[in-house]
Design a protein around this motif. Sequence first.
Motif, PDB file in Angstrom:
ATOM      1  N   MET A  75     -10.338 -15.458  -7.662  1.00 23.43           N
ATOM      2  CA  MET A  75     -10.360 -15.120  -9.443  1.00 23.43           C
ATOM      3  C   MET A  75      -9.033 -14.618  -9.950  1.00 23.43           C
ATOM      4  SD  MET A  75     -14.096 -13.501 -10.035  1.00 23.43           S
ATOM      5  CE  MET A  75     -14.357 -14.298 -11.561  1.00 23.43           C
ATOM      6  N   THR A  76      -8.880 -14.024  -9.387  1.00 22.54           N
ATOM      7  CA  THR A  76      -7.037 -13.829 -10.222  1.00 22.54           C
ATOM      8  C   THR A  76      -6.653 -14.923 -10.521  1.00 22.54           C
ATOM      9  OG1 THR A  76      -6.375 -13.389  -7.881  1.00 22.54           O
ATOM     10  CG2 THR A  76      -7.006 -11.326  -9.643  1.00 22.54           C
ATOM     11  N   SER A  77      -5.599 -15.555 -11.179  1.00 22.19           N
ATOM     12  CA  SER A  77      -5.107 -16.546 -10.776  1.00 22.19           C
ATOM     13  C   SER A  77      -3.653 -16.830 -10.937  1.00 22.19           C
ATOM     14  CB  SER A  77      -4.809 -16.637 -12.697  1.00 22.19           C
ATOM     15  OG  SER A  77      -4.503 -15.867 -14.016  1.00 22.19           O
ATOM     16  N   ALA A  78      -3.457 -15.363 -10.569  1.00 25.47           N
ATOM     17  CA  ALA A  78      -2.094 -15.364 -10.666  1.00 25.47           C
ATOM     18  C   ALA A  78      -1.058 -15.585  -9.070  1.00 25.47           C
ATOM     19  CB  ALA A  78      -1.430 -14.042 -10.922  1.00 25.47           C
ATOM     20  N   ALA A  79      -2.709 -16.465  -8.559  1.00 26.72           N
ATOM     21  CA  ALA A  79      -1.756 -17.143  -7.034  1.00 26.72           C
ATOM     22  C   ALA A  79      -0.369 -17.056  -6.907  1.00 26.72           C
ATOM     23  CB  ALA A  79      -2.889 -17.624  -6.060  1.00 26.72           C
ATOM     24  N   ALA A  80       0.203 -17.318  -7.900  1.00 27.20           N
ATOM     25  CA  ALA A  80       1.265 -18.175  -7.251  1.00 27.20           C
ATOM     26  C   ALA A  80       2.618 -17.163  -7.376  1.00 27.20           C
ATOM     27  CB  ALA A  80       2.016 -19.226  -7.721  1.00 27.20           C
ATOM     28  N   THR A  81       1.781 -16.305  -7.950  1.00 27.66           N
ATOM     29  CA  THR A  81       2.991 -15.713  -8.528  1.00 27.66           C
ATOM     30  C   THR A  81       3.876 -14.854  -6.996  1.00 27.66           C
ATOM     31  OG1 THR A  81       2.210 -14.297 -10.374  1.00 27.66           O
ATOM     32  CG2 THR A  81       3.698 -12.878  -9.859  1.00 27.66           C
ATOM     33  N   PRO A  82       5.506 -15.273  -7.460  1.00 34.60           N
ATOM     34  CA  PRO A  82       6.027 -14.373  -6.281  1.00 34.60           C
ATOM     35  C   PRO A  82       5.872 -13.046  -6.429  1.00 34.60           C
ATOM     36  CG  PRO A  82       7.006 -14.977  -8.085  1.00 34.60           C
ATOM     37  CD  PRO A  82       6.249 -15.106  -8.316  1.00 34.60           C
ATOM     38  N   LYS A  83       6.080 -12.259  -5.110  1.00 34.02           N
ATOM     39  CA  LYS A  83       5.439 -10.828  -4.915  1.00 34.02           C
ATOM     40  C   LYS A  83       6.599 -10.335  -5.243  1.00 34.02           C
ATOM     41  CE  LYS A  83       5.555  -7.797  -1.029  1.00 34.02           C
ATOM     42  NZ  LYS A  83       4.548  -7.038   0.038  1.00 34.02           N
ATOM     43  N   GLN A  84       6.460  -9.012  -6.004  1.00 29.58           N
ATOM     44  CA  GLN A  84       7.340  -8.646  -6.591  1.00 29.58           C
ATOM     45  C   GLN A  84       8.059  -7.563  -5.670  1.00 29.58           C
ATOM     46  OE1 GLN A  84       5.600  -6.037  -9.507  1.00 29.58           O
ATOM     47  NE2 GLN A  84       7.778  -5.029 -10.125  1.00 29.58           N
TER      48      GLN A  84
ATOM     49  N   LEU B 238      -6.340  15.451 -14.688  1.00 31.73           N
ATOM     50  CA  LEU B 238      -6.979  14.923 -13.996  1.00 31.73           C
ATOM     51  C   LEU B 238      -5.892  14.876 -12.517  1.00 31.73           C
ATOM     52  CD1 LEU B 238      -7.830  11.078 -15.681  1.00 31.73           C
ATOM     53  CD2 LEU B 238      -8.951  12.633 -14.327  1.00 31.73           C
TER      54      LEU B 238
ATOM     55  N   VAL C 165      10.619  -4.218  -5.370  1.00 31.53           N
ATOM     56  CA  VAL C 165      11.393  -3.015  -5.121  1.00 31.53           C
ATOM     57  C   VAL C 165      12.144  -2.843  -4.341  1.00 31.53           C
ATOM     58  CG1 VAL C 165      11.059  -0.892  -5.940  1.00 31.53           C
ATOM     59  CG2 VAL C 165       8.825  -2.516  -6.861  1.00 31.53           C
TER      60      VAL C 165
ATOM     61  N   ALA D 249      14.843  -0.253  -2.366  1.00 34.30           N
ATOM     62  CA  ALA D 249      15.170   0.271  -2.972  1.00 34.30           C
ATOM     63  C   ALA D 249      16.856   0.271  -3.143  1.00 34.30           C
ATOM     64  CB  ALA D 249      14.822   2.079  -2.325  1.00 34.30           C
TER      65      ALA D 249
ATOM     66  N   SER E 190      -3.110  12.176 -17.902  1.00 35.83           N
ATOM     67  CA  SER E 190      -2.787  12.558 -16.464  1.00 35.83           C
ATOM     68  C   SER E 190      -2.725  13.971 -15.836  1.00 35.83           C
ATOM     69  CB  SER E 190      -1.444  11.937 -15.809  1.00 35.83           C
ATOM     70  OG  SER E 190      -1.287  10.667 -17.127  1.00 35.83           O
TER      71      SER E 190
END
Lengths: 342, 516
Positions: free
Chosen positions: A1-10, A227, A12, A14, A224
């Motif tokens: 259902m998310t539209s972001a199917a094509a977003t490249p993996k972010q 919590l 990160v 180090a 925060s």
Amino acid sequence: MTSAAATPKQRVTAKKRSPFTINPQAIPTLAAVVIFIVMIIIGELMFGTYLRLGFISSLLMDHSYLIILAVAMTFPILTGGIDLSVGAIVAITGVVAAKLMIAGVPSWVAIIVMLLIGVAFGALAGILIEQFNMQPFIATLSTMFLARGIASIISTDSLTVPKDNNFSWLATDIHLIDNPKISNDLTVDLGVFVAVIVVVIGYIVLHKTRTGRTIYAIGGSRSSAELMGLPVKRTQYSIYIISALLASVASIVYMASMGNAKNVVGVGWELDAVASVVIGGTLISGGFGYVLGSVIGALVRSIIDPLTSDFSVPAEAVTIVVGVMILIFVVLQRAVMAVKRR
Amino acid sequence: MSENQPIVEMQGITIEFPGVKALDGVNLRLFPGEIHALMGENGAGKSTMIKALTGVYKINGGSISVDSKPQTFTGTADAQNAGIATVYQEVNLCTNLSIGENVMLGHELHGPLGINWKKTHAQAKRHLATLGLQHLDSHASLSSISIAMQQLVAIARAMVIDAKVLILDEPTSSLDANEVEHLFSIMRQVRDSGVAILFVSHFLDQIYEVTDRLTVLRNGTYIAEVMTKETPRDELISMMIGKSAGELSQIGAKKSSRTVESGEQPVASVEGLGKKGSIKPISVDIFKGQVLGLAGLLGSGRTEFGRLLFGADKADEGVYKLHGSDANIDTPASALRGKVAYSTENRRDEGIVGDLTVRENILLALQAIRGMFRPVPKKEADAIVDKYMKELNVRPADPNKLIRNLSGGNQQKVLLARWLATKPELLILDEPTRGIDIGAKAEIQQTVLELAEQGMSVVFISSELEEVVRLSDDIVVLKDRRKIAEILNDGTISPETIVQTIANSDVETTNSGKAA
């Protein structure tokens, strides 16, 4: 259902941390150090008296109370709060202690009473803030008026500490470097030592204890912190008790060097303390800052007085200089935050 | 997989707030080594239930036992000590502190001179590594990593307290597909180590992908506990909303596409509207009664364009025309005067004013247009508030309730009412259905279609392509902060068409710009 199917993996990755990278948060503090040095150099070049041991000595001795107050104020400001009562606590503890010593009470008892009064006012502020959900600004504003009022009821005279009392022992000069030249010794009194100890303890509490880390966490986000199961309420009490207690310590140091107390002592000191903390790079909204920054801030604030008088700036205009400096530092902080957000 | 003994057993939980029974005799069992979904519409009591389990709320009735030991939680610390860790939708960590410190906060390792930071960071690194996050620099500031990563860091923190129960409250609502996959693999790994996971999400696909068992709530009451595999979707939906799923899928189906006649004057028309560093120049015409969809990935410039249209950001180039004549729209106030309204995607921070009532929130924009010296007459105000609360079915139907106490879906309806009260000709809706439940979502979609039928122009921004396709007459596709296509929705368009459009444009854009 998310539209972001094509977003490249972010990714990160180090980055290797270089020991020389400057934390952008520390820039305002470093700027304060630089400005302090620049002020000393300007003073030295123009008037030739600033790089003398004697000048440094008197700067430290005359302002050890302000250094202690700046450390005190760092605690509430780190959480995004404030303690406006510190100046008034200096007054009430001074007046009470002077009255006691005039009545023949030994100085150590007077000192303990002073510290207890500080704790009581800190606890009261804590109760107002935590139990009655008051803003720290309003809560400590009310304890400020309360303390000042009680001090004025007790006495409006200048109360001199009796000569036979050994209270002023705290202000005994200690010559660390005895220079043959006149008035160029490196001299400190016990008050300076007390200030150094306060700074060290302040550093340890903030950086080496869970209470200290909780203070930073509250400054980042109180909800925060709650919590995460951190003892937020207990820490808030500690903060206001610590700042009021340190105000009492500042009062002891100040009264020892002056030899007297009065109900109007310390008017506006809370704002000098706030100025020192802000100049030292602590974020007024909390979460970032250093005790050492506040010390530098206090020194910058202190050196403004001799510098402006040497430049024959009228005493009435000194506050303008202080105001401009605060403005510069707040703008600097904003700029750093803006760069960081990008 | 699941043992017979539940790790958490909540029975007959009742929580009352002044005037409302938020929960009425709700049961929930969590077994070790399973992922359990808590299902229900907004306002069904999911959040309240979670807050009861995490010690934020005190329960008025019922019992909670953890590991067969009865518990009374008086604060979040109690629940954590009992082994219950929570990761909230809005990540509840401290962005001013380092990653490692956030993991270890309250559990730092001590040496003779207070906290030993070296050991503490090493320990944090170990915990991060168990979740496959060894590449994170534990000394880096938490604010330097994405929300998705922050959420995983929050899970690492839960591992530090050796949690037996991990609660994930809508962790996926701001993640993209790959990030969700990463999260799920970590969730499975944590589950397999014997932890019970309570998972809340509005995405049914995700529920079916990752959960083993689910408990359904409706209006603060317990409906059922079932195995996920054995429950068909439509049955789950009707359990949640008490209506059959068929009624919902009708929305948009009967809609006939609006055709634009040649020579027709657009309500709003922009030419080369852009802002440096925000969005490249875009030209779009919006006609009366048209729903214009803005589709694109996160960061494609959808919101930025919406904000330009509303003057929330000031465009530095381009022409903006309303009804054919030049309009100078550079502030929200000027947009409102031009009958343009914008409902933000950031409901909590830029939308609602939490400490005001529903009534006040509805009247805010209208009053802003009139100015402080011309208060809306009480009678008129009452009528407006009453009308929109009824039309949009805002629950609870009490205009004097503080808006922050409403569920997300109902807050969204109030925001919609706020802008409708200004009688806009062009309404820009930015993610109006994000993070809200199926029922409220359907109602808002229905409202959009009705508004368009009545002649209002709507710019509809959503990350759910399926929704954009279903509602829009015309779809503008954005990528890397530029318009790459405008597609007329003639009934042959599907979400795949748009995905293809975005994917095919890759070739030209990879050289010119890298996505942030």
